[in-house]
Design a protein around this motif. Structure first.
Motif, PDB file in Angstrom:
ATOM      1  N   ALA A 198      -3.016  10.560  12.217  1.00  0.00           N
ATOM      2  CA  ALA A 198      -3.815  11.667  11.674  1.00  0.00           C
ATOM      3  C   ALA A 198      -4.201  12.647  12.766  1.00  0.00           C
ATOM      4  O   ALA A 198      -4.108  13.874  12.588  1.00  0.00           O
ATOM      5  N   VAL A 199      -4.627  12.132  13.926  1.00  0.00           N
ATOM      6  CA  VAL A 199      -5.026  13.016  15.020  1.00  0.00           C
ATOM      7  C   VAL A 199      -3.817  13.789  15.548  1.00  0.00           C
ATOM      8  O   VAL A 199      -3.914  14.991  15.844  1.00  0.00           O
ATOM      9  N   ARG A 200      -2.653  13.116  15.660  1.00  0.00           N
ATOM     10  CA  ARG A 200      -1.450  13.807  16.137  1.00  0.00           C
ATOM     11  C   ARG A 200      -1.020  14.898  15.178  1.00  0.00           C
ATOM     12  O   ARG A 200      -0.603  15.987  15.595  1.00  0.00           O
ATOM     13  N   CYS A 220     -10.436  18.015  11.208  1.00  0.00           N
ATOM     14  CA  CYS A 220     -10.425  16.627  11.663  1.00  0.00           C
ATOM     15  C   CYS A 220     -11.716  16.296  12.412  1.00  0.00           C
ATOM     16  O   CYS A 220     -12.331  15.248  12.175  1.00  0.00           O
ATOM     17  N   LEU A 221     -12.129  17.171  13.310  1.00  0.00           N
ATOM     18  CA  LEU A 221     -13.384  16.943  14.039  1.00  0.00           C
ATOM     19  C   LEU A 221     -14.577  16.911  13.088  1.00  0.00           C
ATOM     20  O   LEU A 221     -15.481  16.071  13.219  1.00  0.00           O
ATOM     21  N   ALA A 255     -12.007   6.339  21.210  1.00  0.00           N
ATOM     22  CA  ALA A 255     -11.605   7.274  22.268  1.00  0.00           C
ATOM     23  C   ALA A 255     -10.140   7.113  22.665  1.00  0.00           C
ATOM     24  O   ALA A 255      -9.445   8.129  22.866  1.00  0.00           O
ATOM     25  N   PRO A 256      -9.594   5.906  22.799  1.00  0.00           N
ATOM     26  CA  PRO A 256      -8.156   5.808  23.147  1.00  0.00           C
ATOM     27  C   PRO A 256      -7.235   6.380  22.082  1.00  0.00           C
ATOM     28  O   PRO A 256      -6.069   6.681  22.384  1.00  0.00           O
ATOM     29  N   CYS A 257      -7.694   6.541  20.858  1.00  0.00           N
ATOM     30  CA  CYS A 257      -6.857   7.074  19.775  1.00  0.00           C
ATOM     31  C   CYS A 257      -6.896   8.592  19.701  1.00  0.00           C
ATOM     32  O   CYS A 257      -6.186   9.175  18.865  1.00  0.00           O
ATOM     33  N   CYS A 258      -7.687   9.237  20.499  1.00  0.00           N
ATOM     34  CA  CYS A 258      -7.882  10.682  20.394  1.00  0.00           C
ATOM     35  C   CYS A 258      -7.573  11.338  21.733  1.00  0.00           C
ATOM     36  O   CYS A 258      -7.658  10.701  22.793  1.00  0.00           O
ATOM     37  N   PRO A 287      -8.152  13.571  25.132  1.00  0.00           N
ATOM     38  CA  PRO A 287      -9.352  13.621  25.979  1.00  0.00           C
ATOM     39  C   PRO A 287     -10.292  14.771  25.644  1.00  0.00           C
ATOM     40  O   PRO A 287     -11.506  14.644  25.781  1.00  0.00           O
ATOM     41  N   HIS A 288      -9.690  15.917  25.217  1.00  0.00           N
ATOM     42  CA  HIS A 288     -10.567  17.063  24.960  1.00  0.00           C
ATOM     43  C   HIS A 288     -11.436  16.857  23.710  1.00  0.00           C
ATOM     44  O   HIS A 288     -12.304  17.667  23.434  1.00  0.00           O
ATOM     45  N   TYR A 289     -11.214  15.800  22.955  1.00  0.00           N
ATOM     46  CA  TYR A 289     -12.102  15.504  21.830  1.00  0.00           C
ATOM     47  C   TYR A 289     -13.468  15.013  22.317  1.00  0.00           C
ATOM     48  O   TYR A 289     -14.460  15.135  21.590  1.00  0.00           O
TER      49      TYR A 289
END
Length: 755
Positions: free
Chosen positions: A237-239, A262-263, A308-311, A313-315
């Motif tokens: 989903a994030v990709r 998404c955010l 955090a590992p799924c998103c 870094p700028h999230y």
């Protein structure tokens, strides 16, 4: 000088502009403007004035020829210059006329050329109209050619749309996004050849894209759960959101902005999990806050370890989680405060939790949260409660607690008042002193409320401290009013108390207990002027109780003092023996009163007995008939003073505070044998008791029975001699509280009947 000579002497003036423009031989009209004519007159007048001044004397006429030749030369020079200017002007006008003629010829040529061009354009427009059907046919041919090339792919679009929808339903988001992009690319390829026309086969792409966007939002909204159960779906989903953020299209469509959606879904899902339920009801706030105390740090730890590992870094997932939880909690608390007013317990719990627990080591300031780094720091964000919220909660808490405290104090007072009419004497402690739990209950209620508020803030503690002192003052006033009603009903016989005086003595112990322990209400045990009103109310209550006790004593003693002084009093100590006996019986339970209240009460009782004794002496019931009776009266005063001192020493009153020695001073006044020395004795009495008055001294002199009018006046005059003495240290007023009978008015007439 004649007029001809004057005309001859006037210098020649240059012709005006009007004259220059006239042709030779033509009749020139006068000046065209009045200003020109006026200027010429002024010039001629000035020239005439100049000439008159130059040739006024005869010897200057010899130079007339020189002046005339000079002016002629000047005139010629001016005429030449004018002619030159006019000639130059005329040449310029000639050149301009020639240029205008050439320009006219050029304009006429351009007009003819434009006419020819207009004719040619009209012919071309007619030719263009005949070619328009051909142009349309060419465009249609191009569209058909493009469609014929894309026809196999277009025929597969419905199946591709259905397949993409199936992928979305199966949550295979990356594959669905690839298929969607292929369809959108095909639509872009057909859009340009068709001139911006969208084929009906692509009408479902908008709904398909929206379905994929909603699937991405749903996955982001459940990020915490997916990070634990299916992280691949969250990553997909994030990709999809990130890849679509970098995609541009040639079609005139608004950007989808799936990254922002998404955010936002991440934030809304987090708020929904922790703050989406109904607000806690009355009494449930503490449990709700305790659950948040455990859940929020755990949520931050989950975000750092799993989400955090799924998103990308700028999230800034940890910061996003911390800020979202903080803002959601703040909004939830604001809604809670806008609802029904909280109770005292809930208001206190919320204040303590928001000010201390939330940012403290138990929650956001815990070691686990600190290890997450500055991203998890929420101390710099807006506080959970604004200053207005804190003010409102503190006011609510104080108001609720005040109502509760007032109710509890009233219950304690009602229970104490109900015991005053019991058949049993007041309860005592192990030392035998009258005792009641009421003072301890009152102070415990107030002290606990003050102490517990120190856990929240100093401002709340100060508010509750002020409220506690106010309620204590109200309680003391109610206590005093209850005592007055109790005494009034007893003395009137409306509600006789079997143990009236013992319960008054018990209330004196209650006052002492409150007075000695009221300092516990001061935060940190510091002295403060805030306690002054309470201490004053306690002192007033003590005086009120003492007055009620003394009133009960007077009810028993006043009948005995009605027979004092008398002949029986002179010859026997029986009257004072009765007084001492009743006083001792009245004071038999005084030992159950704690010091220093006991000493104060005994001092007031002794002072009251002495005042009654003095009041009886001043009534003029007895007049000594000789020296023997005066000696007996003096001896009786000495004996009575000793008997009263012995009585109150036996009761425990210190000798230094007793008032009975005043009887010894009066004894000296009665025992004096020489009336001429009464002035000295009166002066000595005034030194010891500055409040003694002439009426008091006159009453004592009447008791002697041997003082003449002159001796009386001499003795009274000694009261006025010298400055008013200061009262001895520690001695209270006596005579000012003893009313003396008004002496009969003296008469200057003889006492024998008139002749």
């Amino acid at each position: 000088m004649d007029s001809a000579a004057k005309d001859e002497m006037q210098p020649a003036l240059p012709p005006g502009p009007a004259q220059l423009t006239c042709c030779p031989g033509s009749s020139c009209p006068g000046p065209e403007w009045p200003e020109q004519e006026r200027a010429e007159r002024l010039a001629r007048g000035a020239a005439l004035k100049w000439a008159s001044g130059i040739f006024y004397r005869p010897e200057q006429l010899a130079r007339l020829g020189q002046y005339r030749s000079r002016e002629v030369q000047r005139t010629c020079s001016l005429e030449a210059r004018i002619k030159s200017v006019v000639q130059s002007y005329l040449e310029g006008v000639k050149t301009g006329v020639w240029q205008l003629a050439r320009a006219l010829e050029a304009v006429q040529g351009a007009r003819e050329a434009l006419g020819q061009a207009r004719g040619l354009l009209g012919g071309m427009a007619e030719a263009t109209q005949t070619l328009e059907p051909l142009r349309e046919r060419v465009a249609q041919h191009k569209q058909l050619q493009a469609l014929s090339q894309l026809l196999p792919r277009l025929q597969a679009v419905p199946a591709a749309v259905a397949h993409t929808q199936t992928l979305i339903s199966a949550q295979r988001l990356l594959e669905a996004y690839v298929s969607l992009r292929e369809l959108e690319q095909l639509r872009e390829e057909t859009w340009a050849p068709l001139g911006g026309l969208e084929l009906p086969v692509f009408e479902g792409l908008g709904h398909l894209a929206e379905a994929l966007g909603q699937a991405v939002e749903a996955a982001a909204g459940a990020a915490g759960q997916l990070a634990r159960e299916d992280p691949a779906l969250l990553v997909a989903a994030v990709r999809v959101a990130e890849v679509d953020a970098g995609h541009t299209t040639s079609l005139e469509q608004a950007p989808r902005d799936w990254r922002q959606r998404c955010l936002q879904a991440l934030q809304e899902g987090l708020e929904r999990i922790h703050f989406g339920t109904l607000l806690p009801g009355p009494g449930a706030l503490e449990g709700w806050l305790e659950a948040l105390r455990v859940a929020l740090p755990a949520e931050l730890a989950t975000a750092e370890a799993l989400v955090a590992p799924c998103c990308p870094p700028h999230y800034k997932v940890v910061q996003l989680w911390a800020h979202t939880l903080h803002s959601g909690l703040r909004h939830c608390l604001q809604q809670l405060l806008e609802g029904p007013e909280l109770g005292a317990a809930d208001a206190f719990t919320l204040l303590h939790w928001a000010l201390h627990v939330y940012l403290g080591p138990e929650m956001m300031g815990s070691l686990e949260c600190l290890e997450l780094g500055p991203e998890a720091d929420v101390s710099q964000l807006e506080p959970l409660l604004t200053a207005e919220n804190i003010e409102h909660l503190e006011a609510t808490f104080v108001a609720k607690v005040q109502a509760s405290v007032a109710q509890w104090l009233q219950k304690a007072l009602d229970g104490e008042v109900a015991e005053w009419s019991r058949e049993q004497e007041p309860d005592t402690d192990t030392s035998g002193f009258y005792h009641s739990p009421m003072p301890a209950i009152v102070l415990q209620i107030l002290e606990e409320n003050i102490r517990v508020t120190s856990l929240v803030s100093e401002s709340l503690q100060q508010r509750v401290h002020g409220m506690a002192l106010s309620e204590l003052g109200t309680f003391l006033r109610s206590f005093s009013d209850a005592l007055i009603r109790f005494s009034r009903d007893h003395l009137r016989g409306e509600a006789m108390a079997p143990h009236y005086v013992p319960y008054l003595l018990a209330t004196l112990n209650h006052q002492s207990a409150l007075s000695s322990s009221v300092s516990v209400l001061q935060p940190n045990g510091e002295a403060s002027g805030a306690l002054a009103p309470v201490e004053a109310a306690l002192d007033e209550l003590q005086r009120r109780i003492c007055r009620l006790v003394l009133e009960a004593l007077l009810v028993e003693l006043q009948p005995l003092f009605e027979a004092l002084p008398s002949r029986r009093w002179l010859s026997s100590s029986e009257l004072l023996d009765d007084v001492c006996e009743r006083t001792a019986r009245f004071c038999r339970d005084f030992w159950r009163v704690r010091n220093p209240a006991l000493q104060l009460l005994l001092a007031e009782v002794e002072r009251t007995v002495v005042l009654q004794y003095l009041r009886a002496l001043m009534q003029g019931r007895l007049v000594c008939r000789g020296a023997d009776e005066r000696t007996q009266a003096a001896e009786r005063l000495r004996h009575d003073a000793a008997q009263l001192q012995e009585l109150f020493l036996g009761l425990g009153l210190e000798e230094s505070v007793q008032c009975a020695p005043v009887l010894l001073a009066l004894r000296e006044l009665l025992n004096l044998r020489d009336p001429m020395l009464l002035g000295l004795e009166v002066a000595g009495l005034r030194q010891q008791f500055p409040d003694v008055s002439e009426d008091h001294v006159s009453a004592l002199l009447d008791l002697r029975g041997d003082v003449s009018r002159e001796q009386r006046l001499a003795a009274l005059s000694s009261l006025q001699a010298g400055p008013q003495p200061s009262p001895p240290v520690g001695r209270r007023a006596l005579f000012s509280l003893v009313p003396a009978p008004t002496p009969a008015p003296s008469s200057c007439l003889p006492s024998r009947p008139c002749a």
